[in-house]
Design a protein around this motif. Structure first.
Motif, mmCIF file in Angstrom:
data_model
loop_
_atom_site.group_PDB
_atom_site.id
_atom_site.type_symbol
_atom_site.label_atom_id
_atom_site.label_comp_id
_atom_site.label_asym_id
_atom_site.label_seq_id
_atom_site.Cartn_x
_atom_site.Cartn_y
_atom_site.Cartn_z
ATOM 1 N N SER A 97 0.827 -1.210 0.000
ATOM 2 C CA SER A 97 0.000 0.000 0.000
ATOM 3 C C SER A 97 0.859 1.257 0.000
ATOM 4 C CB SER A 97 -0.927 -0.005 1.218
ATOM 5 O OG SER A 97 -1.811 -1.101 1.194
ATOM 6 N N ASP A 98 1.938 1.243 0.795
ATOM 7 C CA ASP A 98 2.826 2.410 0.831
ATOM 8 C C ASP A 98 3.554 2.607 -0.489
ATOM 9 O OD1 ASP A 98 2.292 3.434 3.332
ATOM 10 O OD2 ASP A 98 3.757 2.166 4.342
ATOM 11 N N LEU A 99 3.903 1.517 -1.171
ATOM 12 C CA LEU A 99 4.553 1.646 -2.481
ATOM 13 C C LEU A 99 3.627 2.329 -3.483
ATOM 14 C CD1 LEU A 99 6.378 -1.806 -2.807
ATOM 15 C CD2 LEU A 99 7.426 0.430 -2.404
ATOM 16 N N LEU A 100 2.373 1.907 -3.518
ATOM 17 C CA LEU A 100 1.416 2.528 -4.433
ATOM 18 C C LEU A 100 1.145 3.981 -4.042
ATOM 19 C CD1 LEU A 100 -1.130 -0.417 -4.846
ATOM 20 C CD2 LEU A 100 0.657 0.311 -6.436
ATOM 21 N N ALA A 101 1.011 4.228 -2.742
ATOM 22 C CA ALA A 101 0.766 5.598 -2.285
ATOM 23 C C ALA A 101 1.974 6.496 -2.552
ATOM 24 C CB ALA A 101 0.432 5.599 -0.789
ATOM 25 N N GLY A 102 3.189 5.941 -2.422
ATOM 26 C CA GLY A 102 4.382 6.726 -2.706
ATOM 27 C C GLY A 102 4.481 7.113 -4.168
ATOM 28 N N LEU A 103 4.149 6.191 -5.067
ATOM 29 C CA LEU A 103 4.139 6.520 -6.494
ATOM 30 C C LEU A 103 3.095 7.585 -6.799
ATOM 31 C CD1 LEU A 103 4.508 2.934 -8.032
ATOM 32 C CD2 LEU A 103 6.263 4.706 -7.860
ATOM 33 N N THR A 104 1.928 7.463 -6.167
ATOM 34 C CA THR A 104 0.884 8.480 -6.352
ATOM 35 C C THR A 104 1.338 9.831 -5.825
ATOM 36 O OG1 THR A 104 -0.784 6.740 -6.099
ATOM 37 C CG2 THR A 104 -1.530 9.017 -5.903
ATOM 38 N N MET A 105 1.993 9.829 -4.671
ATOM 39 C CA MET A 105 2.470 11.072 -4.078
ATOM 40 C C MET A 105 3.493 11.762 -4.979
ATOM 41 S SD MET A 105 4.366 11.648 -0.393
ATOM 42 C CE MET A 105 3.259 10.504 0.419
ATOM 43 N N SER A 106 4.408 10.999 -5.545
ATOM 44 C CA SER A 106 5.417 11.596 -6.417
ATOM 45 C C SER A 106 4.787 12.185 -7.668
ATOM 46 C CB SER A 106 6.453 10.534 -6.797
ATOM 47 O OG SER A 106 5.861 9.486 -7.543
ATOM 48 N N VAL A 107 3.738 11.539 -8.178
ATOM 49 C CA VAL A 107 3.052 12.056 -9.359
ATOM 50 C C VAL A 107 2.426 13.418 -9.068
ATOM 51 C CG1 VAL A 107 1.036 11.659 -10.820
ATOM 52 C CG2 VAL A 107 2.667 9.830 -10.437
ATOM 53 N N PHE A 108 1.961 13.630 -7.841
ATOM 54 C CA PHE A 108 1.388 14.920 -7.474
ATOM 55 C C PHE A 108 2.462 15.924 -7.075
ATOM 56 C CE2 PHE A 108 -2.422 12.419 -7.324
ATOM 57 C CZ PHE A 108 -3.433 13.313 -7.645
ATOM 58 N N HIS A 109 3.592 15.442 -6.559
ATOM 59 C CA HIS A 109 4.660 16.354 -6.156
ATOM 60 C C HIS A 109 5.297 17.055 -7.367
ATOM 61 C CE1 HIS A 109 5.194 16.425 -1.923
ATOM 62 N NE2 HIS A 109 5.369 15.125 -1.779
ATOM 63 N N ILE A 110 5.385 16.377 -8.500
ATOM 64 C CA ILE A 110 6.083 16.951 -9.656
ATOM 65 C C ILE A 110 5.379 18.210 -10.163
ATOM 66 C CG2 ILE A 110 6.779 16.541 -12.044
ATOM 67 C CD1 ILE A 110 7.233 13.593 -11.242
ATOM 68 N N PRO A 111 4.079 18.160 -10.510
ATOM 69 C CA PRO A 111 3.437 19.405 -10.984
ATOM 70 C C PRO A 111 3.297 20.449 -9.893
ATOM 71 C CG PRO A 111 1.820 17.644 -10.787
ATOM 72 C CD PRO A 111 3.154 17.010 -10.576
ATOM 73 N N GLN A 112 2.993 20.025 -8.655
ATOM 74 C CA GLN A 112 2.839 20.993 -7.581
ATOM 75 C C GLN A 112 4.168 21.651 -7.234
ATOM 76 O OE1 GLN A 112 0.939 19.000 -4.291
ATOM 77 N NE2 GLN A 112 -1.069 18.964 -5.296
ATOM 78 N N PRO A 479 4.922 25.436 -20.597
ATOM 79 C CA PRO A 479 4.484 26.838 -20.537
ATOM 80 C C PRO A 479 4.170 27.257 -19.096
ATOM 81 C CG PRO A 479 3.324 25.641 -22.268
ATOM 82 C CD PRO A 479 4.052 24.615 -21.453
ATOM 83 N N ASP A 480 4.502 28.486 -18.768
ATOM 84 C CA ASP A 480 4.181 29.009 -17.439
ATOM 85 C C ASP A 480 2.682 29.042 -17.195
ATOM 86 O OD1 ASP A 480 6.834 29.325 -16.884
ATOM 87 O OD2 ASP A 480 6.885 31.479 -17.346
ATOM 88 N N CYS A 481 1.912 29.292 -18.250
ATOM 89 C CA CYS A 481 0.459 29.363 -18.077
ATOM 90 C C CYS A 481 -0.127 28.002 -17.707
ATOM 91 C CB CYS A 481 -0.197 29.905 -19.339
ATOM 92 S SG CYS A 481 0.139 28.941 -20.830
ATOM 93 N N ALA A 482 0.540 26.893 -18.099
ATOM 94 C CA ALA A 482 0.066 25.564 -17.698
ATOM 95 C C ALA A 482 0.246 25.365 -16.200
ATOM 96 C CB ALA A 482 0.821 24.484 -18.479
ATOM 97 N N LEU A 483 1.379 25.799 -15.653
ATOM 98 C CA LEU A 483 1.580 25.732 -14.203
ATOM 99 C C LEU A 483 0.596 26.649 -13.471
ATOM 100 C CD1 LEU A 483 5.489 25.749 -14.069
ATOM 101 C CD2 LEU A 483 3.945 23.787 -14.066
ATOM 102 N N ALA A 484 0.340 27.837 -14.030
ATOM 103 C CA ALA A 484 -0.639 28.740 -13.425
ATOM 104 C C ALA A 484 -2.036 28.124 -13.450
ATOM 105 C CB ALA A 484 -0.626 30.079 -14.153
ATOM 106 N N SER A 485 -2.356 27.368 -14.491
ATOM 107 C CA SER A 485 -3.660 26.705 -14.562
ATOM 108 C C SER A 485 -3.808 25.664 -13.466
ATOM 109 C CB SER A 485 -3.823 26.052 -15.939
ATOM 110 O OG SER A 485 -3.716 27.002 -16.964
ATOM 111 N N VAL A 486 -2.736 24.922 -13.200
ATOM 112 C CA VAL A 486 -2.765 23.943 -12.106
ATOM 113 C C VAL A 486 -3.041 24.637 -10.770
ATOM 114 C CG1 VAL A 486 -1.371 22.272 -10.832
ATOM 115 C CG2 VAL A 486 -1.269 22.325 -13.320
ATOM 116 N N ILE A 487 -2.416 25.781 -10.548
ATOM 117 C CA ILE A 487 -2.613 26.513 -9.295
ATOM 118 C C ILE A 487 -4.037 27.027 -9.186
ATOM 119 C CG2 ILE A 487 -1.891 28.557 -8.004
ATOM 120 C CD1 ILE A 487 0.886 28.202 -9.189
ATOM 121 N N VAL A 488 -4.566 27.607 -10.264
ATOM 122 C CA VAL A 488 -5.901 28.207 -10.223
ATOM 123 C C VAL A 488 -6.970 27.150 -9.978
ATOM 124 C CG1 VAL A 488 -7.629 29.393 -11.627
ATOM 125 C CG2 VAL A 488 -5.270 30.213 -11.595
#
Length: 610
Positions: A97-112, A479-488
């Protein structure tokens, strides 16, 4: 008489001559001579004997077992993850479970990480560093099993506010501030690490591959993060974690809702592709929108189209597709990463930067950052502005940790947690990281993905390490606007907190409503930091006044309550348990004599069952 006297003297002389040698021999035999006795007391033999006895007692098997037990207890106290794994309660199922959750966490850490690094006014790579180095240390020392440490929108905004007000002062005191780019790199390349770059001039030595403005922003960010970390560590060391109890929930929700407006405003120029000059209005929001309106004629329509193309699918997938996907596989789709990868492919295919002038992330160095020591001479300038960063970060992290500790039934030492949070960010501040804290949305995702312990954070760090070492330069065309879209789009949940106002009004919680509104209005009108200070002071005053009123009410004699009870003719139901069974009774207090100290209980009824 003379003869008798002489005979007695001879007897005494003979006795002395016989007994003294005997006593002397005995003393020599038992204690040794005076010289030997002196050497035995002060010399080496007796000292060695005492040391030998002491060593034998200390090195005995029971003592060594006790010392090993204490050392093991201390090690488990310092490293809760080790105690969890070695305690026998961590199963192979939990590891999966932690292995799957860790992979999920890294996927969210990259764009954020990329997006919130840009939100903080730094390079996006600094956000990835913040998602890696402090998180790696927290995975070993953290007390909360379900807290996902990393970047967070509000702390990034507070850091951006602190950087924007102080970095120019730091630039003015730098030597050679007219320099633009140096030859020294603050980043280590994997294939070619050059630690002996040409740094002959003073300006080149200080600016390390960054422009003067970028270096000043980075120094202010790491110095502010260092100060905020020290504040958290001091609160934890002095057992002052109870201060966080005065950060009330209405105050925190009002602050986050109003701060979301500031975050959205800071991203509007990136969504439109404009560079506003700002205004002179006292209200920061009005000044920001005035500058945007003045520069609206230079809007880049390719940037606007790219922003809409990123925001609309991202919102639809998060709001409508992911809830259905979670019902099937219990893990949401990494829609943020999918959007960023799609924008990256479109940027390369359409050449958005060269043909249409769309701003992109730019240089993303490959490799781990080299150490950067904060400039402590500038500490007095950032000490007060970093207080909101420390307060908000600690409040968010502790509240998330407390919520999941109650949900999964384990204990968390909040003073120790404060110290560990400060230690993690303090260590990261020496490696170009800014303040790291927990984020509720990210924690909810990884807990839903099956996170059982901080092993998931360690797995996420391994994936991010691979990204930083090898994959980082591939994100240069995002593009910077893609990162801004994630934030908005991530702010939608914060904007929905406006529905707290009618709910608090219906429930007649006027004190909470006033705290919510005053904090939100103060943040909107004054600024993020000043509004937070106003909301915290008002929340503290409300809590203290409420507790004083409750204490005064409890301290009053019960005659008034008794008279009211008699006037209403009320009855009190009583139930209790004892060794003979359980019992319940209904007590009629309508005949209570208010003049007596102990009221008379009239008419008890009920039945006792064994």
């Amino acid at each position: 008489m003379t003869t008798a006297t002489e005979s007695e003297a001879d007897l005494l002389e003979s006795t002395r001559s016989e007994t003294v040698p005997l006593l002397s021999d005995d003393l020599h035999h038992v204690y040794g001579s005076s010289t030997t006795r002196r050497r035995g007391l002060l010399g080496k033999k007796l000292f060695r004997g005492r040391c030998s006895n002491c060593c034998n007692s200390c090195c005995s098997e029971p003592t060594m077992v006790a010392l090993k037990h204490r050392a093991g207890s201390l090690f488990q106290l310092l490293f809760p993850l080790y105690s969890l794994i070695s305690g026998g309660s961590y199963s192979s199922k939990a590891l999966v479970s932690d292995l799957l959750a860790g992979l999920t966490m890294s996927v969210f850490h990259i764009p954020q990480g990329l997006a919130y690094g840009l939100l903080a006014g730094l390079r996006p790579i600094n956000g990835l560093y913040t998602s890696l180095i402090p998180v790696a240390l927290y995975s070993l020392l953290g007390r909360s099993r379900h807290l996902s440490l990393g970047t967070f929108s509000l702390t990034s905004l507070l850091l951006a506010d602190m950087i924007g007000t102080t970095y120019r002062q730091y630039m003015d005191q730098l030597p050679g501030s007219n320099s633009t780019i140096s030859n020294c790199s603050l980043y280590s390349e994997v294939d070619e690490i050059n630690l002996n770059a040409d740094c002959s001039s003073d300006s080149d030595e200080y600016y390390g591959g960054l422009t003067v403005e970028e270096y000043a922003r980075l120094q202010v960010a790491v110095l502010g993060s260092f100060a905020a970390s020290v504040i958290n560590m001091a609160l934890g060391t002095l057992q002052l974690g109870f201060v966080m109890k005065y950060v009330s929930n209405p105050m925190l929700r009002g602050f986050t809702t109003a701060a979301a407006v500031h975050i959205f405003t800071s991203q509007v120029p990136m969504l439109l592709g404009v560079q506003p000059t700002g205004g002179d209005n006292f209200v920061k929001l009005i000044a920001s929108y005035t500058g945007i309106i003045n520069d609206i004629a230079s809007t880049n329509w390719a940037t606007v189209i790219t922003s809409v193309a990123c925001m609309v699918p991202l919102y639809l997938m998060k709001e409508y597709l992911n809830p259905r996907v979670k019902k099937c596989i219990k893990v949401p789709l990494p829609v943020e990463l999918l959007i960023i990868l799609s924008a990256l492919v479109a940027s390369h295919a359409l050449q958005l930067q060269s043909r249409f002038g769309v701003d992109v992330v730019g240089t993303v160095p490959r490799g781990l950052p080299l150490p950067l020591v904060p400039d402590f001479s500038f500490m007095p300038n950032v000490l007060l502005p970093c207080l909101p960063v420390s307060l908000v970060g600690a409040a968010m992290s502790l509240s998330i940790g407390k919520m999941y500790a109650l949900q999964f039934d384990y204990e968390v030492n909040y003073n120790g947690e404060l110290f560990v949070l400060g230690t993690s960010s303090l260590f990261g501040s020496f490696f170009q990281c800014f303040y790291a804290t927990g984020a509720l949305a990210r924690c909810a995702v990884v807990v839903g993905a099956g996170m059982k312990s901080q092993v998931a954070s360690a797995v996420s760090c391994l994936v991010l390490l691979l990204v930083v070492l090898a994959v980082g330069p591939l994100f240069e065309a995002v593009p910077d606007c893609a990162l801004a879209s994630v934030i908005v789009v991530s702010l939608v949940g914060l904007f929905k907190q406006v529905t707290d106002i009618p709910k608090l009004w219906r429930e007649a919680k006027y004190l909470d409503l006033s705290t919510w509104l005053l904090t939100a209005v103060s943040v909107l009108v004054l600024d993020v930091s000043l509004g937070l200070a106003v909301g915290f002071c008002y929340s503290l005053a409300c809590i203290l006044v409420t507790r004083c009123m409750a204490t005064r009410r409890e301290g009053q004699p019960g005659d008034g309550d008794t008279r009211d009870a008699r006037r209403r003719g009320s009855k009190i139901s009583v139930s209790f348990n004892n060794k003979y069974g359980s019992s319940s009774a209904t007590v009629d207090v309508s005949g209570v004599d208010s003049a007596t100290k102990y009221p008379m209980m009239i008419g008890p009824t009920g039945r006792t069952s064994k």
